[in-house]
Design an enzyme around this catalytic site. Structure first.
Site, PDB file in Angstrom:
ATOM      1  N   LEU A   1     -43.413  22.165  61.316  1.00  0.00           N
ATOM      2  CA  LEU A   1     -43.080  20.678  61.702  1.00  0.00           C
ATOM      3  C   LEU A   1     -44.117  19.792  60.512  1.00  0.00           C
ATOM      4  CD1 LEU A   1     -43.451  19.954  65.518  1.00  0.00           C
ATOM      5  CD2 LEU A   1     -41.416  20.369  64.133  1.00  0.00           C
ATOM      6  N   ASP A   2     -43.584  18.744  60.012  1.00  0.00           N
ATOM      7  CA  ASP A   2     -44.095  17.991  59.085  1.00  0.00           C
ATOM      8  C   ASP A   2     -44.774  16.594  59.768  1.00  0.00           C
ATOM      9  OD1 ASP A   2     -42.388  16.157  59.117  1.00  0.00           O
ATOM     10  OD2 ASP A   2     -41.536  16.686  57.326  1.00  0.00           O
ATOM     11  N   SER A   3     -45.812  15.755  59.033  1.00  0.00           N
ATOM     12  CA  SER A   3     -46.184  14.607  59.658  1.00  0.00           C
ATOM     13  C   SER A   3     -45.457  13.820  60.369  1.00  0.00           C
ATOM     14  CB  SER A   3     -47.180  13.852  58.814  1.00  0.00           C
ATOM     15  OG  SER A   3     -46.512  13.529  57.437  1.00  0.00           O
TER      16      SER A   3
END
Length: 77
Positions: free
Chosen positions: A31-33
């Site tokens: 997951l990214d931000s």
């Protein structure tokens, strides 16, 4: 509660089997931000709670997430 969380992860294309207690949301699950913000929003809607931005950094894996949600649900409104 855990099953609802696993369903939310499917929205990100992550299989339930990959979401283990210790799997890090960013390092292990990719997951990214922006995904994290979306995840927190979906959790808020699903569980009817508010997760302050400063708590995002504390919630890094399923085990910590479950503990956090249990604590939030035991706090009187």
């Amino acid at each position: 509660m855990k099953n609802k969380i696993l369903e939310i992860f499917k929205n990100f294309g992550i299989e339930s089997s990959a979401v283990t207690d210790e799997a890090h949301f960013v390092k292990d699950l990719g997951l990214d931000s922006l995904d994290l913000v979306d995840l927190m929003m979906q959790l808020e809607q699903t569980f009817g709670i508010a997760i302050p931005d400063e708590d995002y950094a504390k919630i890094t894996n399923l085990k910590k997430l479950l503990t956090y949600l249990e604590e939030q649900q035991s706090v009187p409104a």
